[in-house]
Motif scaffolding. Structure first.
Motif, PDB file in Angstrom:
ATOM      1  N   LYS A 149       0.741  -1.267   0.014  1.00 28.12           N
ATOM      2  CA  LYS A 149       0.153  -0.009  -0.065  1.00 28.12           C
ATOM      3  C   LYS A 149       0.961   1.073  -0.031  1.00 28.12           C
ATOM      4  CE  LYS A 149      -3.861  -2.182   2.450  1.00 28.12           C
ATOM      5  NZ  LYS A 149      -4.696  -1.935   1.301  1.00 28.12           N
ATOM      6  N   LEU A 150       0.320   2.308  -0.533  1.00 29.28           N
ATOM      7  CA  LEU A 150       0.967   3.715  -0.620  1.00 29.28           C
ATOM      8  C   LEU A 150       1.442   4.055   0.627  1.00 29.28           C
ATOM      9  CD1 LEU A 150       2.298   5.858  -2.345  1.00 29.28           C
ATOM     10  CD2 LEU A 150       0.102   7.036  -2.262  1.00 29.28           C
ATOM     11  N   SER A 191      11.730  14.797   4.426  1.00 28.97           N
ATOM     12  CA  SER A 191      11.482  15.122   3.394  1.00 28.97           C
ATOM     13  C   SER A 191      10.254  15.638   2.901  1.00 28.97           C
ATOM     14  CB  SER A 191      12.284  14.427   2.219  1.00 28.97           C
ATOM     15  OG  SER A 191      12.384  15.032   0.997  1.00 28.97           O
ATOM     16  N   ILE A 192       9.265  14.439   2.870  1.00 30.53           N
ATOM     17  CA  ILE A 192       8.077  14.522   2.848  1.00 30.53           C
ATOM     18  C   ILE A 192       7.240  15.811   3.787  1.00 30.53           C
ATOM     19  CG2 ILE A 192       5.727  13.525   3.349  1.00 30.53           C
ATOM     20  CD1 ILE A 192       7.176  10.911   2.140  1.00 30.53           C
ATOM     21  N   ALA A 193       7.560  15.767   5.067  1.00 34.15           N
ATOM     22  CA  ALA A 193       7.003  16.702   6.038  1.00 34.15           C
ATOM     23  C   ALA A 193       7.366  18.210   5.397  1.00 34.15           C
ATOM     24  CB  ALA A 193       7.614  16.443   7.233  1.00 34.15           C
ATOM     25  N   MET A 231       2.855  13.720  -1.602  1.00 29.73           N
ATOM     26  CA  MET A 231       4.112  13.906  -1.492  1.00 29.73           C
ATOM     27  C   MET A 231       4.838  12.319  -1.714  1.00 29.73           C
ATOM     28  SD  MET A 231       5.174  17.036  -1.964  1.00 29.73           S
ATOM     29  CE  MET A 231       3.614  17.327  -2.850  1.00 29.73           C
ATOM     30  N   LYS A 232       4.679  11.607  -0.794  1.00 24.25           N
ATOM     31  CA  LYS A 232       5.103  10.136  -0.910  1.00 24.25           C
ATOM     32  C   LYS A 232       5.008   9.590  -2.169  1.00 24.25           C
ATOM     33  CE  LYS A 232       6.309   6.275   0.737  1.00 24.25           C
ATOM     34  NZ  LYS A 232       7.800   5.499   0.685  1.00 24.25           N
ATOM     35  N   SER A 289       6.956   1.904  -0.284  1.00 21.64           N
ATOM     36  CA  SER A 289       8.218   1.511   0.289  1.00 21.64           C
ATOM     37  C   SER A 289       8.248   0.190  -0.121  1.00 21.64           C
ATOM     38  CB  SER A 289       8.556   2.088   1.656  1.00 21.64           C
ATOM     39  OG  SER A 289       8.389   3.294   1.683  1.00 21.64           O
ATOM     40  N   ALA A 290       9.632  -0.425   0.033  1.00 18.84           N
ATOM     41  CA  ALA A 290       9.980  -1.856  -0.262  1.00 18.84           C
ATOM     42  C   ALA A 290       9.122  -2.729   0.755  1.00 18.84           C
ATOM     43  CB  ALA A 290      11.495  -2.215  -0.022  1.00 18.84           C
TER      44      ALA A 290
END
Length: 481
Positions: free
Chosen positions: A144-145, A182-184, A336-337, A344-345
């Motif tokens: 999932k994202l 970074s996303i924040a 942003m993610k 993610s992996a």
């Protein structure tokens, strides 16, 4: 003075006057409540205050005990950064440090990685091997994202210890804590915006500011109490600040932990000026004493705190498993993610989730924090023995990083150049500033088993620093003639 501060003061005076001596067991929480007519929470906070200054320690199922004085006689000085927003520099030095991470030809004293050799990590290797052996290929597919439901559930459970009540849907899994930060920042800001940071500050965050065209406003920071709330308030009144980024628990690199009262005051200040807080809690689980400190997020009642953390400093950086609790900014943070790394992996997420669910993570933390606390004191002893007299040394109550402030005549960038000839590398303090301040400072890592070879390396750092001081003194004498 608050009531818990009054209680802490009474107990401190008794310790200083020898009523309670080194090794003595202090009265129980209940006994303090009865004697001084205070609540349980007041007595607990008083003891927390004494633990924060390393006067006492908590031993599980045994109580509180008086510690010998191990606090360095000289702490680093309060930072005095520029009083205006700055463009971030220092990328070349950061790149050099990153390039050394797997350099086996040099002894890397300043890198920010945990000890990966402990037996308590073996269950994780077995879990990963088991996942690879399965015929089910779902581990090779996108998850999932916002991340594996299993891992988000375990993160929500772990967050309770820091005072946070998070639903798994409040959390998104990221590719390390660096991506969470970074996303924040990208969620909250546009190029040209100003972000307030503690000073010194983690160079990874500073480079995120640089990459996104943001300016850093460095706020004076105390090595014991943390970012100056008074200076931050003045900055908020003067500048249009889009976000406050802090690492308030076992700060990297300065080592401080803000008290609960100051964390709450920081949150209330952000509320008053309607600004978001990005809280980096990557070292929060590495507490030397329990309970682990609360996060600023635990006071968040309107979703303005974006909490960033992960398993890079507790389990292993190579797993690249971090997480973000973005509060009321969830939808934009998720976008942003998506545009940065997507999902993610999968396999590392499933492995860490199982590692936590089966209790291995808590057992690992109990073991490593005991080792890190002991090794902190050894490293401090070496620095006091081999470094120039008067060096300021931090005294972290968790994590594995030490901040050392040398006399002004020592330039640690130049010191690193000399150390390269001895196959030794430290993290110079200029990495941790937008403008390259703190050149007389350096960061050391005490996570690894402190062997005679590491002691020799620390001695070499001290000897070369002393040589630089003597050279500067001779130069000054010549100039005066």
């Amino acid at each position: 003075m608050t009531r818990y501060e009054e209680v802490a003061c009474i107990l401190r005076e008794r310790i200083e006057h020898g009523i309670y001596r080194v090794g003595d067991r202090l009265p129980s929480i209940r006994a303090v409540c009865q004697e001084l007519d205070v609540s349980i929470s007041t007595a607990q906070e008083a003891y927390r205050q004494l633990m924060d200054v390393a006067l006492i320690e908590s031993r599980p199922k045994s109580g509180y005990f008086v510690l010998p004085s191990r606090v360095p006689s000289v702490l680093p000085s309060v930072s005095r950064p520029a009083q205006c927003p700055l463009d971030v520099s220092q990328w070349d030095q950061v790149l050099e440090l990153v390039a050394t991470q797997r350099d086996d030809s040099r002894l890397l004293l300043g890198r920010g990685v945990p000890n990966l050799a402990y037996e308590t990590l073996k269950p994780l290797s077995k879990i990963l091997a088991g996942l690879h052996r399965k015929n089910d290929l779902n581990g090779f597919n996108y998850d999932k994202l916002n991340g594996s439901p299993e891992l988000r559930q375990q993160v929500a459970r772990l967050a309770i210890a820091s005072g946070c009540l998070l639903h798994p849907d409040d959390i998104m899994i990221t590719t390390g804590c660096q991506e969470a930060l970074s996303i924040a920042l990208r969620t909250l800001t546009q190029p040209g915006d100003v972000v307030a940071v503690d000073s010194p500050s983690f160079y990874g965050t500073m480079q995120i500011l640089k990459a996104n065209g943001l300016k850093a406003l460095e706020i004076p920071t105390d090595p014991q109490t943390g970012i100056s709330l008074e200076a931050l308030e003045m900055a908020l009144e003067q500048w249009s600040i889009r976000a406050i980024q802090v690492t308030p628990t076992y700060n990297n690199p300065l080592g401080y932990t803000m008290s609960e009262a100051r964390k709450k005051a920081l949150f209330q200040l952000a509320q008053r000026f309607d600004v978001a807080i990005i809280e980096d809690d990557i070292y929060g689980d590495l507490a030397f004493t329990l309970p682990r400190p609360r996060t600023i997020k635990s006071f968040d009642d309107d979703g303005r705190v974006l909490l960033c953390s992960g398993f890079s400093k507790t389990v292993g950086p190579g797993l690249r498993v971090g997480w973000l609790a973005p509060g009321c900014y969830r939808d934009k943070a998720l976008h942003m993610k998506y545009v940065s790394t997507g999902a993610s992996a999968t396999l590392p997420q499933l492995a860490v989730a199982e590692f936590v669910a089966k209790g291995h993570y808590e057992r690992h933390l109990r073991y490593v924090t005991r080792q890190y606390q002991r090794q902190r004191d050894i490293m401090i002893n070496w620095v006091q023995r081999y470094f120039p007299e008067g060096a300021g040394i931090s005294y972290p109550q968790g994590s594995f990083l030490l901040w050392v402030e040398l006399p002004a005549a020592v330039d640690c960038v130049r010191l690193n150049e000399r150390l390269a000839k001895c196959a030794i590398h430290v993290a110079p303090g200029s990495l941790f500033s937008a403008s390259g301040k703190f050149r007389q400072c350096l960061r050391l890592n005490y996570a690894f088993t402190l062997t005679p070879a590491i002691e020799d390396a620390v001695r070499t750092v001290g000897e070369l620093a002393t040589e630089m001081m003597e050279e500067a003194q001779r130069s000054d004498e010549v100039a005066l003639k």
